[in-house]
Design a protein around this motif. Structure first.
Motif, PDB file in Angstrom:
ATOM      1  N   THR A   1       0.818  -1.223   0.000  1.00  0.00           N
ATOM      2  CA  THR A   1       0.000   0.000   0.000  1.00  0.00           C
ATOM      3  C   THR A   1       0.849   1.269   0.000  1.00  0.00           C
ATOM      4  N   SER A   2       2.164   1.128   0.004  1.00  0.00           N
ATOM      5  CA  SER A   2       3.043   2.293   0.136  1.00  0.00           C
ATOM      6  C   SER A   2       2.916   3.268  -1.023  1.00  0.00           C
ATOM      7  N   GLY A   3       2.528   2.786  -2.193  1.00  0.00           N
ATOM      8  CA  GLY A   3       2.370   3.673  -3.337  1.00  0.00           C
ATOM      9  C   GLY A   3       0.937   4.115  -3.563  1.00  0.00           C
ATOM     10  N   GLY A   4       0.070   3.873  -2.597  1.00  0.00           N
ATOM     11  CA  GLY A   4      -1.326   4.279  -2.702  1.00  0.00           C
ATOM     12  C   GLY A   4      -2.255   3.208  -3.235  1.00  0.00           C
ATOM     13  N   ALA A   5      -1.731   2.013  -3.494  1.00  0.00           N
ATOM     14  CA  ALA A   5      -2.583   0.940  -4.008  1.00  0.00           C
ATOM     15  C   ALA A   5      -3.599   0.494  -2.954  1.00  0.00           C
ATOM     16  N   LYS A   6      -4.763   0.138  -3.431  1.00  0.00           N
ATOM     17  CA  LYS A   6      -5.781  -0.466  -2.572  1.00  0.00           C
ATOM     18  C   LYS A   6      -5.750  -1.978  -2.767  1.00  0.00           C
ATOM     19  N   GLY A   7      -6.303  -2.704  -1.781  1.00  0.00           N
ATOM     20  CA  GLY A   7      -6.269  -4.153  -1.922  1.00  0.00           C
ATOM     21  C   GLY A   7      -7.175  -4.878  -0.959  1.00  0.00           C
ATOM     22  N   VAL A   8      -7.242  -6.184  -1.159  1.00  0.00           N
ATOM     23  CA  VAL A   8      -8.038  -7.082  -0.330  1.00  0.00           C
ATOM     24  C   VAL A   8      -7.108  -8.089   0.324  1.00  0.00           C
ATOM     25  N   VAL A   9      -7.295  -8.307   1.621  1.00  0.00           N
ATOM     26  CA  VAL A   9      -6.567  -9.351   2.334  1.00  0.00           C
ATOM     27  C   VAL A   9      -7.584 -10.335   2.915  1.00  0.00           C
ATOM     28  N   THR A  10      -7.111 -11.517   3.262  1.00  0.00           N
ATOM     29  CA  THR A  10      -7.983 -12.509   3.887  1.00  0.00           C
ATOM     30  C   THR A  10      -7.366 -12.975   5.190  1.00  0.00           C
ATOM     31  N   ASN A  11      -8.221 -13.527   6.040  1.00  0.00           N
ATOM     32  CA  ASN A  11      -7.687 -14.173   7.231  1.00  0.00           C
ATOM     33  C   ASN A  11      -7.506 -15.659   6.978  1.00  0.00           C
ATOM     34  N   VAL A  12      -7.189 -16.426   8.021  1.00  0.00           N
ATOM     35  CA  VAL A  12      -6.840 -17.839   7.886  1.00  0.00           C
ATOM     36  C   VAL A  12      -7.995 -18.702   8.386  1.00  0.00           C
ATOM     37  N   PRO A  13      -8.491 -19.622   7.568  1.00  0.00           N
ATOM     38  CA  PRO A  13      -9.549 -20.519   8.032  1.00  0.00           C
ATOM     39  C   PRO A  13      -9.015 -21.514   9.057  1.00  0.00           C
ATOM     40  N   TYR A  14      -9.937 -22.112   9.803  1.00  0.00           N
ATOM     41  CA  TYR A  14      -9.573 -23.235  10.659  1.00  0.00           C
ATOM     42  C   TYR A  14      -9.395 -24.446   9.741  1.00  0.00           C
ATOM     43  N   ILE A  15      -8.150 -24.717   9.393  1.00  0.00           N
ATOM     44  CA  ILE A  15      -7.886 -25.701   8.353  1.00  0.00           C
ATOM     45  C   ILE A  15      -8.312 -27.113   8.746  1.00  0.00           C
ATOM     46  N   THR A  16      -8.440 -27.387  10.034  1.00  0.00           N
ATOM     47  CA  THR A  16      -8.848 -28.730  10.447  1.00  0.00           C
ATOM     48  C   THR A  16     -10.323 -29.006  10.147  1.00  0.00           C
ATOM     49  N   ASP A  17     -11.051 -27.997   9.672  1.00  0.00           N
ATOM     50  CA  ASP A  17     -12.423 -28.211   9.206  1.00  0.00           C
ATOM     51  C   ASP A  17     -12.458 -28.736   7.776  1.00  0.00           C
ATOM     52  N   LEU A  18     -11.317 -28.726   7.103  1.00  0.00           N
ATOM     53  CA  LEU A  18     -11.265 -29.166   5.707  1.00  0.00           C
ATOM     54  C   LEU A  18     -11.347 -30.694   5.617  1.00  0.00           C
ATOM     55  N   PRO A  19     -11.883 -31.221   4.509  1.00  0.00           N
ATOM     56  CA  PRO A  19     -12.091 -32.670   4.407  1.00  0.00           C
ATOM     57  C   PRO A  19     -10.803 -33.491   4.400  1.00  0.00           C
ATOM     58  N   HIS A  20      -9.664 -32.848   4.188  1.00  0.00           N
ATOM     59  CA  HIS A  20      -8.404 -33.582   4.310  1.00  0.00           C
ATOM     60  C   HIS A  20      -8.243 -34.149   5.715  1.00  0.00           C
ATOM     61  N   PHE A  21      -8.902 -33.520   6.685  1.00  0.00           N
ATOM     62  CA  PHE A  21      -8.772 -33.935   8.076  1.00  0.00           C
ATOM     63  C   PHE A  21     -10.061 -34.521   8.660  1.00  0.00           C
ATOM     64  N   THR A  22     -11.139 -34.473   7.926  1.00  0.00           N
ATOM     65  CA  THR A  22     -12.430 -34.912   8.485  1.00  0.00           C
ATOM     66  C   THR A  22     -13.039 -36.100   7.755  1.00  0.00           C
ATOM     67  N   THR A  23     -12.383 -36.612   6.727  1.00  0.00           N
ATOM     68  CA  THR A  23     -12.976 -37.671   5.903  1.00  0.00           C
ATOM     69  C   THR A  23     -12.707 -39.074   6.442  1.00  0.00           C
ATOM     70  N   VAL A  24     -11.488 -39.326   6.892  1.00  0.00           N
ATOM     71  CA  VAL A  24     -11.120 -40.674   7.351  1.00  0.00           C
ATOM     72  C   VAL A  24     -11.648 -40.897   8.766  1.00  0.00           C
ATOM     73  N   PRO A  25     -12.450 -41.925   8.994  1.00  0.00           N
ATOM     74  CA  PRO A  25     -13.004 -42.168  10.334  1.00  0.00           C
ATOM     75  C   PRO A  25     -11.956 -42.721  11.294  1.00  0.00           C
ATOM     76  N   HIS A  26     -12.223 -42.552  12.578  1.00  0.00           N
ATOM     77  CA  HIS A  26     -11.283 -43.063  13.581  1.00  0.00           C
ATOM     78  C   HIS A  26     -11.475 -44.553  13.839  1.00  0.00           C
ATOM     79  N   ASN A  27     -12.592 -45.099  13.326  1.00  0.00           N
ATOM     80  CA  ASN A  27     -12.943 -46.494  13.659  1.00  0.00           C
ATOM     81  C   ASN A  27     -13.319 -47.293  12.407  1.00  0.00           C
ATOM     82  N   PRO A  28     -12.384 -47.502  11.485  1.00  0.00           N
ATOM     83  CA  PRO A  28     -12.721 -48.177  10.225  1.00  0.00           C
ATOM     84  C   PRO A  28     -12.397 -49.678  10.203  1.00  0.00           C
TER      85      PRO A  28
END
Length: 515
Positions: free
Chosen positions: A250-277
């Motif tokens: 932003t030092s040259g006057g540019a405008k922009g959009v930033v994002t925050n960080v999701p709770y990544i453990t809600d993603l299916p990479h971590f929620t798909t495999v059951p603990h009791n298969p």
């Protein structure tokens, strides 16, 4: 520019009226056919508000690059959210948006003909599978010895952590693999030691997006099961990196959009495999519970804690709780819990080296998606007494325990506090709350035109086959959230002028035949 939308049925009516115009007065025709006057919906002209979109640069990690299905490839890059945004910006003065396009739609990377990253995932009928398991061997044609010529407006680097974007030499092939990222190598061109931020600023951006900064700072720890091989970035390091990025952009006057960080453990990479298969018959369950297997372990645990109660400050209540947690039993049922290592348990090996810190998993544990192809395999082929997750506990890299999940959440909350503070203090920056969006998608699903996008693997429509990155439709939804934020903060009107991405224009799945 105003848009006029006319209902199709009125177009047909006009054609009919023209056929009768020679022999009827207009009033007669309208009366005979009970026609209504033409209905026209007027949309306002698209306005740039207070933003100069002429030179848009996107800085970030894998979401920015368009990474999907565990790879980067041409179609995915063309459906990246920055490229979608650039099409909207082009309608009000936005310039050309250049991307470091891969050489094919297979994905993967090579160096001098030697493959370093594999092609993309595809749907194999039951779940994600490697592309080559469906179509056979392919040649990875994107080689780091022959990179495209920049400069590039899309500076998304899959795998980059916050501080990597400030690091000189992060895109220098000579530093690979120890201190360089192969995707960054494709961006640096004739200035191999330039940082990603320097590449962005060299183009004097008038508008920017800075997305998912901080995601990889916790994701590497999560995908490695918190085993210590990929640590969480310290909060002060993240704070310095993020503040520097925003202040510089932003030092040259540019405008922009930033994002925050999701709770990544809600993603299916971590929620798909059951603990009791684990399905077991009576004979196998009986053997596992016998003294020859876990029966001796269970007895040793009781004995060890009796010693600790008698000789240390440990109370009987504390001992009973951990004995219950560590006792391993199986039954003749289809859903036995797997056995895992857990370093948070009391270390008993000084009392008995056989009493390693293991327990059976619970629903509070999260398993990485790749564990689905490991659980139930035999450590010694042909020997059923060496089944991983049953006779042999799963190593730390396969599972996130509640304690490890808490570490991720603590870091994420700290990062997000910094992001919110920095964004709130800078009038040229607006924040998109990706964390809230993912939570909403996880609990309720998010509505996008005629679709409801959810986070379930394969069928949800939002998250791609790697369980972490978005589908093309997910990236289009993300782009719309950026446009909504820009409208609110900077006086544009993308939404009310009808210039949002349409869900039906973007797929949720790429065909294995796409080359």
């Amino acid at each position: 520019m105003k848009k006029t939308i006319m209902n199709t049925k009125y177009i047909w009516l006009i054609l009919i009226l023209l056929g009768f115009a020679a022999c009827n007065e207009p009033e007669d025709v309208l009366a005979d056919y009970n026609a209504l006057p033409e209905i026209v919906e007027e949309l306002p002209e698209l306005s740039a508000g207070s933003v100069n979109f002429s030179n848009y640069v996107a800085l970030g990690a894998s979401f920015t690059a368009g990474f999907t299905d565990n790879a980067l490839f041409i179609a995915a890059q063309e459906n990246s959210f920055p490229n979608i945004l650039s099409k909207a910006f082009a309608k009000i003065g936005g310039g050309a948006f250049t991307q470091p396009l891969m050489n094919d739609n297979f994905g993967g990377l090579a160096v001098g003909g030697s493959r370093i990253l594999a092609p993309r995932f595809v749907f194999g009928g039951a779940g994600p599978v490697p592309l080559e398991s469906v179509i056979g061997p392919v040649t990875v044609s994107t080689d780091l010895l022959s990179n495209p010529t920049g400069p590039f407006k899309n500076l998304g680097v899959p795998g980059a952590k916050s501080f990597h974007l400030l690091a000189n030499g992060y895109g220098n092939l000579a530093n690979f693999p120890a201190a360089a990222n192969p995707y960054a190598v494709r961006l640096t061109g004739s200035t191999p030691n330039a940082s990603m931020l320097e590449l962005a600023m060299a183009q004097s951006p008038t508008f920017f997006t800075l997305s998912e900064i901080g995601g990889n700072d916790v994701l590497g720890y999560a995908t490695s099961g918190g085993d210590g091989s990929n640590t969480i970035t310290a909060t002060p390091t993240f704070d310095f990196a993020f503040t520097t990025l925003v202040t510089t952009l932003t030092s040259g006057g540019a405008k922009g959009v930033v994002t925050n960080v999701p709770y990544i453990t809600d993603l299916p990479h971590f929620t798909t495999v059951p603990h009791n298969p684990i399905p077991l018959d009576a004979a196998t369950a009986g053997f596992l519970n016998s003294a020859s297997a876990y029966g001796a372990y269970n007895a040793g645990i009781v004995q060890a804690f009796a010693f600790l109660v008698a000789n240390t400050p440990m109370t009987q209540e504390m001992a009973d709780a951990e004995i219950a947690k560590r006792t391993i039993t199986f039954a003749a049922i289809p859903n036995n819990a797997v056995v895992i290592m857990d370093e948070s348990l009391t270390d008993l090996t000084a009392l008995n080296p056989a009493l390693i810190s293991m327990r059976q998993a619970t629903s509070a544990d999260l398993f990485v998606l790749t564990s689905s192809s490991f659980i139930g395999t035999e450590a010694v082929p042909g020997n059923p007494q060496t089944v991983n997750g049953v006779a042999i506990p799963l190593a730390d890299k396969w599972v996130l325990t509640p304690e490890e999940q808490a570490e991720i959440k603590t870091a994420t909350d700290a990062y997000n506090a910094t992001i919110s503070s920095v964004a709130g203090a800078n009038p040229n920056v607006v924040l998109v709350d990706l964390n809230a969006i993912l939570q909403d998608a996880t609990v309720n699903g998010v509505v996008f035109d005629d679709y409801t996008l959810q986070t379930s693997l394969v069928t949800g429509g939002l998250v791609s086959l790697d369980g972490i990155h978005l589908t093309a439709r997910g990236y289009a939804y993300m782009a719309n959230k950026f446009l909504e934020a820009i409208d609110t903060a900077f006086g544009t009107n993308f939404e009310v002028s009808g210039n949002m991405a349409k869900a039906g224009d973007y797929p949720t799945n790429y065909s294995p035949l796409l080359q």
